[in-house]
Design an enzyme around this catalytic site. Structure first.
Site, PDB file in Angstrom:
ATOM      1  N   LYS A  11      -2.374 -81.097 -24.715  1.00 23.58           N
ATOM      2  CA  LYS A  11      -3.419 -80.745 -23.738  1.00 23.58           C
ATOM      3  C   LYS A  11      -2.870 -80.771 -22.329  1.00 23.58           C
ATOM      4  O   LYS A  11      -3.368 -80.085 -21.439  1.00 23.58           O
ATOM      5  CB  LYS A  11      -4.539 -81.794 -23.786  1.00 23.58           C
ATOM      6  CG  LYS A  11      -5.395 -81.815 -25.015  1.00 23.58           C
ATOM      7  CD  LYS A  11      -6.267 -83.090 -24.976  1.00 23.58           C
ATOM      8  CE  LYS A  11      -7.102 -83.240 -26.226  1.00 23.58           C
ATOM      9  NZ  LYS A  11      -7.694 -84.587 -26.342  1.00 23.58           N
ATOM     10  N   LYS A  31       5.937 -81.380 -28.373  1.00 20.41           N
ATOM     11  CA  LYS A  31       4.707 -81.154 -29.141  1.00 20.41           C
ATOM     12  C   LYS A  31       3.689 -80.371 -28.322  1.00 20.41           C
ATOM     13  O   LYS A  31       3.682 -80.459 -27.082  1.00 20.41           O
ATOM     14  CB  LYS A  31       4.152 -82.478 -29.676  1.00 20.41           C
ATOM     15  CG  LYS A  31       3.320 -83.251 -28.734  1.00 20.41           C
ATOM     16  CD  LYS A  31       2.663 -84.464 -29.372  1.00 20.41           C
ATOM     17  CE  LYS A  31       1.948 -85.167 -28.221  1.00 20.41           C
ATOM     18  NZ  LYS A  31       1.111 -86.248 -28.519  1.00 20.41           N
ATOM     19  N   LYS A  87       3.897 -92.148 -21.461  1.00 20.77           N
ATOM     20  CA  LYS A  87       2.785 -91.941 -20.534  1.00 20.77           C
ATOM     21  C   LYS A  87       2.978 -92.692 -19.226  1.00 20.77           C
ATOM     22  O   LYS A  87       2.555 -92.215 -18.170  1.00 20.77           O
ATOM     23  CB  LYS A  87       1.460 -92.373 -21.175  1.00 20.77           C
ATOM     24  CG  LYS A  87       0.974 -91.410 -22.239  1.00 20.77           C
ATOM     25  CD  LYS A  87      -0.509 -91.605 -22.510  1.00 20.77           C
ATOM     26  CE  LYS A  87      -1.001 -90.594 -23.528  1.00 20.77           C
ATOM     27  NZ  LYS A  87      -2.384 -90.837 -23.949  1.00 20.77           N
TER      28      LYS A  87
HETATM   29  P1  AMP Z   1      -5.576 -86.582 -28.780  1.00 23.97           P
HETATM   30  O1  AMP Z   1      -5.982 -85.265 -28.258  1.00 23.97           O
HETATM   31  O2  AMP Z   1      -4.290 -87.080 -28.239  1.00 23.97           O
HETATM   32  O3  AMP Z   1      -6.698 -87.597 -28.749  1.00 23.97           O
HETATM   33  O4  AMP Z   1      -5.285 -86.328 -30.320  1.00 23.97           O
HETATM   34  C1  AMP Z   1      -6.304 -86.116 -31.269  1.00 23.97           C
HETATM   35  C2  AMP Z   1      -5.708 -85.937 -32.647  1.00 23.97           C
HETATM   36  O5  AMP Z   1      -4.921 -84.727 -32.681  1.00 23.97           O
HETATM   37  C3  AMP Z   1      -4.759 -87.056 -33.073  1.00 23.97           C
HETATM   38  O6  AMP Z   1      -4.939 -87.311 -34.463  1.00 23.97           O
HETATM   39  C4  AMP Z   1      -3.388 -86.494 -32.808  1.00 23.97           C
HETATM   40  O7  AMP Z   1      -2.399 -87.061 -33.639  1.00 23.97           O
HETATM   41  C5  AMP Z   1      -3.599 -85.021 -33.146  1.00 23.97           C
HETATM   42  N1  AMP Z   1      -2.644 -84.165 -32.421  1.00 23.97           N
HETATM   43  C6  AMP Z   1      -2.504 -84.049 -31.065  1.00 23.97           C
HETATM   44  N2  AMP Z   1      -1.525 -83.181 -30.748  1.00 23.97           N
HETATM   45  C7  AMP Z   1      -1.034 -82.721 -31.938  1.00 23.97           C
HETATM   46  C8  AMP Z   1       0.002 -81.776 -32.296  1.00 23.97           C
HETATM   47  N3  AMP Z   1       0.702 -81.135 -31.373  1.00 23.97           N
HETATM   48  N4  AMP Z   1       0.226 -81.551 -33.612  1.00 23.97           N
HETATM   49  C9  AMP Z   1      -0.496 -82.183 -34.578  1.00 23.97           C
HETATM   50  N5  AMP Z   1      -1.475 -83.088 -34.308  1.00 23.97           N
HETATM   51  C10 AMP Z   1      -1.744 -83.345 -33.009  1.00 23.97           C
END
Ligand code: AMP
Ligand code: TRP
Length: 343
Positions: A208, A205, A121
């Site tokens: 968003k 991966k 990041k």
């Molecule tokens: P975040 O949007 O980064 O706050 O992530 C929220 C949750 O979604 C966390 O538990 C992440 O590990 C999971 N997550 C985010 N991106 C992925 C992905 N591409 N595959 C699986 N889990 C994800």
């Protein structure tokens, strides 16, 4: 020989958090939300919209408040029941910030310097990254341990942060001669869907922040959009193999098989048993149908909930009260353990 360290004997509790930094996608759903929904039936669960984490990078204040409500709406639309699970916003419970400071003094610079998410990041210019971005995983440990949570459902990308949470808990217990005070939280990561990859590049991966909307399926996408994105997903001309070994080096294909398995609640091998020898002309439409059936009802409920911010605010106010009732006595105990005045 030293005595084995007495381990935590308190109740089991589940905690997880999601950042209010944009619309949720299929990776968030399969890696996190779907697991949350299942766990609420078997465990005490606490789920949090982590706005303190969001401000580690600049945010527009109006967008932050509206994104916070949107993530809460996504929790509800995915099937979380606010009567069963505690749903709340991180900044509404001061315990998180207070414990994060205390943990800043338990965590070591060297531990944080190893965190790959900070390196990703902060990019090339880490001198200009906020101190908050560096300390981000310490706040995450405080989130979990302010509730003495024992289990943390997350996607694969959070594995390193959870290892750090365990190190911090262990260090606190040792430094303050309080064996078993904090549990060492267990990550719940396994299973298909723990790492959903971009539809455009099976080595990255699903995220968003990817500039290409074709790289991800958003919970708000309609049926046509979902089908089009899956049709355009990058794969290869070979038919599907008979065994998982045959997916090696075929990242795009492996990703679609993993998504299918996660949505159908089965394994990659079971999907291959059904589709071995078939091409993507057959597999993609089947995957599109499965995805549409899983995601569009959530998207429709999400739109309905987004139109009723009063309801969301009520859920969050009630959740904050219940979260404080759990965290406040734990923080009182922490203060006493450290020797802070007045405790
Ligand atoms: P975040 O949007 O980064 O706050 O992530 C929220 C949750 O979604 C966390 O538990 C992440 O590990 C999971 N997550 C985010 N991106 C992925 C992905 N591409 N595959 C699986 N889990 C994800
Ligand atoms: N860092 C997590 C992410 O980006 C979000 C998060 C914050 C979290 N606090 C947490 C996840 C506590 C689990 C437990 O996805």
């Amino acid at each position: 020989m030293s005595e084995p360290t007495p381990s935590y004997t308190g109740p089991q509790r589940v905690f997880s958090g999601v950042q209010p930094t944009g619309a949720l996608h299929l990776g968030n759903y399969l890696g996190a939300l779907k697991k949350f929904v299942a766990l609420q039936h078997t465990h005490d669960c606490i789920f949090c919209v982590v706005d303190l984490h969001a401000i580690t990078v600049p945010q527009d204040p109006k967008m932050l408040a509206s994104n916070t409500r949107k993530i809460t709406a996504a929790f509800l639309a995915a099937g979380l029941d606010p009567e069963r699970a505690v749903l709340f916003v991180q900044s509404a419970v001061r315990a998180h910030s207070e414990l994060a400071w205390i943990f800043n003094c338990s965590a070591r610079m060297g531990w944080l310097e190893r965190m790959t998410q900070f390196k990703d990041k902060a990019g090339q210019d880490k001198e200009r990254a906020s101190v908050g971005l560096f300390a981000y995983p310490v706040l995450q440990a405080a989130d979990i341990l302010a509730y003495k949570a024992t289990h943390v459902p997350v996607g694969e990308d959070q594995k390193q942060h959870l290892e750090l949470s365990r190190d911090i808990a262990e260090r606190f217990n040792r430094d303050y001669d309080a064996p078993g005070f904090f549990p060492l939280p267990d990550p719940l990561i396994k299973g298909p869907g723990a790492r959903v990859m971009s539809l455009k590049d099976g080595t990255k991966k699903m995220s968003k922040s990817d500039p290409s909307d074709l790289s991800r399926i958003n919970l708000e996408d309609d049926a046509d959009t979902i089908a089009r994105k899956i049709k355009k997903a990058r794969t290869d001309p070979e038919p599907l193999p008979e065994s998982i070994d045959g997916l090696k080096g075929r990242d795009g294909a492996a990703n679609l098989v993993g998504i299918y398995a996660a949505l159908a609640g089965t394994t990659d091998q079971a999907v291959l048993d059904e589709y071995a020898g078939k091409g993507f002309g057959i597999f993609k439409p089947a995957l599109a149908e499965l995805t549409v059936n899983a995601i569009t009802p959530i998207g429709e409920e999400l739109a309905r909930l987004n139109a009723d911010p009063g309801h969301i605010d009520k859920v969050l106010a009630d959740g904050a009260k219940r979260a404080r009732a759990i965290a406040d006595p734990i923080i009182e105990d922490v203060r006493r353990t450290i020797g802070f005045w007045g405790s």
